[in-house]
Design a protein around this motif. Structure first.
Motif, mmCIF file in Angstrom:
data_model
loop_
_atom_site.group_PDB
_atom_site.id
_atom_site.type_symbol
_atom_site.label_atom_id
_atom_site.label_comp_id
_atom_site.label_asym_id
_atom_site.label_seq_id
_atom_site.Cartn_x
_atom_site.Cartn_y
_atom_site.Cartn_z
ATOM 1 N N ALA A 167 -1.760 12.946 -21.465
ATOM 2 C CA ALA A 167 -0.777 13.979 -21.678
ATOM 3 C C ALA A 167 -0.054 13.914 -20.385
ATOM 4 N N ASP A 168 1.424 13.951 -20.730
ATOM 5 C CA ASP A 168 2.531 13.956 -19.537
ATOM 6 C C ASP A 168 2.449 15.124 -18.862
ATOM 7 N N PRO A 188 1.316 11.281 -14.794
ATOM 8 C CA PRO A 188 2.077 10.207 -15.026
ATOM 9 C C PRO A 188 2.049 9.160 -13.753
ATOM 10 N N ARG A 189 1.698 9.883 -12.561
ATOM 11 C CA ARG A 189 1.593 8.837 -11.413
ATOM 12 C C ARG A 189 0.366 7.900 -11.671
ATOM 13 N N SER A 193 3.574 3.275 -15.908
ATOM 14 C CA SER A 193 3.877 2.541 -16.966
ATOM 15 C C SER A 193 3.074 1.648 -17.750
ATOM 16 N N LEU A 208 2.009 7.839 -22.449
ATOM 17 C CA LEU A 208 1.929 9.334 -21.836
ATOM 18 C C LEU A 208 2.570 10.004 -23.077
ATOM 19 N N GLN A 252 3.966 13.698 -24.909
ATOM 20 C CA GLN A 252 4.442 14.931 -24.636
ATOM 21 C C GLN A 252 3.896 16.107 -25.342
ATOM 22 N N TRP A 305 -0.673 13.088 -31.214
ATOM 23 C CA TRP A 305 -1.814 12.262 -30.481
ATOM 24 C C TRP A 305 -2.434 11.295 -31.587
ATOM 25 N N ARG A 316 -0.009 8.207 -31.720
ATOM 26 C CA ARG A 316 0.006 7.283 -30.353
ATOM 27 C C ARG A 316 -1.338 6.505 -30.297
#
Length: 444
Positions: A347-348, A353-354, A358, A362, A364, A371, A374
Motif C-alpha cells: 500500500a502507498d 514508499p521509502r 522503486s 505500490l 493506491q 489489488w 496488481r
C-alpha cells in the motif's frame, strides 16, 4: 532535517526503554512486531561498537529471569509492573508508575552518571523515559514507531480509534524529548505538523535489515524445505493479524483473482504468517471466517509466527509478498522480503514508499479489485520481468543494512549528549542557578 556532523564519541552506556513488548518476544503476534526487531538489532550493533545497552521491559512471565544477556554488551532487564499475564497494551498506562518505580529502584545502586542517555521506544516507554532522563540528568532520545493521530486517520471499518489519552501522552513525550528519531521523512513531517515538534529536534534514521539472515536464495530449494508445491503461485502476508495491517484486503483480492480465472485456484496459495494482535484479539478467528465466507478457505494457509531463518525461506519461496497496511510507520517486512529477492506489492501509505522504493509495486488505496489486478500482473510476468524485479529488490534492500542505521543512530546520540553538555556549560557560564529535579532536592 540536515545531516548530523561527526563529533567525538561521548556515549558509553545507553538505557533503552521498551515497556509494552520485549525484544526477546517472537515478532508477529500479540504486541511483538517490527519494533522488537528494531530494538534488538540496534542494541546488538551498538554493543559491537563498544556501547553498553541495557533494555528495560515489563516482565510478562514468572519464568523470565531478572537479567538476560542477549549479546556482548547488551542486557535485557525485566521489571515487575502489574500481573504477568492478562494485561493488554491498553491496560499499561495504569502500570507506568509501577514500571518507572521499578526502574528507579534498580538503578539507584548505580553510581551517578551510569547512563549517558535514555532511548525510549513507543509512547508508553517515552513517558517512563521522560522521568528517567530527568532524574538521571541525561538526554532523552525518543522513537515513536507508531502515532495515534496518524493511525486514527486511517482506521479500517469497524476498528476503534486510539484513545485521546494516548494522543496527549504522545504530545507530552514530543515536548520532553531532547531529540526525536523518525523512520522516514514522512514521519518527520507528521511529527512537526500533527504534534508541533520542533523541526530542529527531529532526525530521520531509517530502520535496517539483517542482510545475513535475509538474503537471496533458490526458490525451488526454499519450497522443498517448506514442503510447498514447486508449481504453486505463492502470495504471502507476514505480520500481526489486525485490521490496521490489512490482511482482509489480500483475502478479498485473492477471491477476486480466482473469480477472474477459476483455473488459478489449482495452483494459488495465499499464506498468512502471523498471529492476532490489537483489535484482532477480540475475534482471533475472524480472518479464517472471512476466507470461508469468500469461498477460498482451500487456498489460504494460516501459519503461526516463525523464526527469522524460516521466515527468510518463506520470502525466497514466494512469488509476491503483499503488504496492504492501512497505516505503517516504515514496513520492515517489506524490506526483509526484498532482501530475499521477493517482489513486494504494498500500500502507498506511511513509510512503505521509502521501504519499497522503486523495487516493488505500490498500490493506491485498498480496493480488492485493484489489488487483484496488481498481484496478477506480478504473477503473470515473464521470466525476464521476474528476474528484473528480483534484482531491483535485492539492490534496494542492500542500502538498508543495520550497520547504516546504527551509524546514524550513534550520530543522534552523540548530538544529544553534546547539546546537553553545551546547555550545562551555558547555564554555568551565565551564573544561573541550576534547578535540581524535585527528588534530588528533597532526598539527602
Amino acid at each position: 532535517m540536515s545531516p548530523l556532523p561527526e563529533i567525538p564519541s561521548a556515549v558509553r552506556r545507553v538505557a533503552m526503554i521498551s515497556v509494552h513488548t520485549s525484544p526477546l518476544e517472537q515478532p508477529g503476534t500479540g504486541d511483538a512486531g517490527g519494533m522488537n526487531v528494531y530494538v534488538l538489532e540496534t542494541a546488538r550493533r551498538l554493543g559491537e561498537r563498544g556501547v553498553e545497552v541495557e533494555i528495560f521491559t515489563r516482565r510478562t512471565s514468572a519464568a523470565s529471569a531478572e537479567v538476560v544477556p542477549v549479546a556482548p554488551g547488551v542486557l535485557v532487564r525485566h521489571i515487575d509492573a502489574g500481573p504477568y499475564e492478562g494485561l493488554s497494551k491498553d491496560d499499561l498506562p495504569g502500570q507506568l508508575c509501577a514500571f518507572a518505580a521499578g526502574v528507579m529502584r534498580l538503578v539507584a545502586i548505580s553510581p551517578e552518571g551510569h547512563y549517558d542517555l535514555v532511548h525510549s521506544h513507543y509512547w508508553l516507554s517515552g513517558q517512563v523515559g521522560w522521568l528517567a532522563a530527568d532524574r538521571w540528568n541525561v538526554p532523552l532520545v525518543h522513537t515513536m514507531h507508531t502515532m495515534a493521530k496518524v493511525k486514527n486517520r486511517s482506521l479500517a471499518q469497524g476498528d476503534r480509534p486510539e484513545p485521546a489519552g494516548r494522543e496527549i501522552g504522545e504530545e507530552q513525550v514530543v515536548r520532553a524529548a531532547s531529540l526525536l528519531v523518525a523512520n522516514t521523512e514522512i514521519e518527520a513531517r507528521e511529527l512537526v505538523e500533527l504534534y508541533d515538534a520542533d523541526p530542529a529536534r527531529v532526525r530521520v534514521v531509517p530502520p535496517g535489515v539483517d542482510l545475513v539472515t535475509f538474503a537471496p536464495g533458490d526458490q525451488q530449494a526454499a519450497r522443498e524445505a517448506l514442503e510447498l508445491p514447486q508449481d504453486a503461485e505463492l502470495v504471502l502476508f507476514v505480520g500481526r493479524i489486525q485490521a490496521l495491517k490489512g490482511p482482509d484486503v489480500l483475502l478479498r483480492a485473492a477471491a477476486e483473482m480466482v473469480r477472474r480465472d477459476p483455473e488459478r485456484r489449482r495452483r494459488l496459495i495465499v499464506a498468512v504468517i502471523g498471529g492476532p494482535s490489537g483489535s484482532g484479539l477480540e475475534k482471533p478467528r475472524a480472518l479464517q471466517a472471512l476466507a470461508r465466507e469468500l469461498g477460498i478457505a482451500d487456498i489460504v494457509q494460516f501459519v503461526p509466527p516463525v523464526p527469522r531463518q524460516e521466515l527468510a525461506q518463506w520470502f525466497r519461496a514466494s512469488d509476491a509478498v503483499a503488504v496492504p497496511s492501512r497505516s505503517e510507520s516504515f514496513g520492515l517486512v517489506a524490506l526483509e522480503a526484498q532482501a530475499c529477492g521477493a517482489t513486494v506489492v504494498a500500500a502507498d501509505v506511511g513509510g512503505l514508499p521509502r521501504a519499497v522504493g522503486s523495487a516493488g509495486v505500490l498500490v493506491q488505496g485498498h480496493d480488492p479489485a485493484v489489488w487483484a489486478e496488481r498481484l496478477l500482473a506480478v504473477l503473470d510476468s515473464t521470466p525476464d520481468e521476474r528476474k528484473a524485479l528480483v534484482d531491483r529488490a535485492v539492490e534496494h534492500a542492500q542500502r538498508y543494512g543495520w550497520e547504516r542505521t546504527t551509524d546514524e543512530l550513534l550520530a543522534v546520540y552523540e548530538r544529544a549528549c553534546r547539546d546537553a553538555r553545551t546547555d550545562v556549560a551555558d547555564d554555568a557560564g551565565s551564573g544561573r542557578l541550576l534547578e535540581l529535579p524535585l527528588a534530588e532536592a528533597v532526598i539527602p
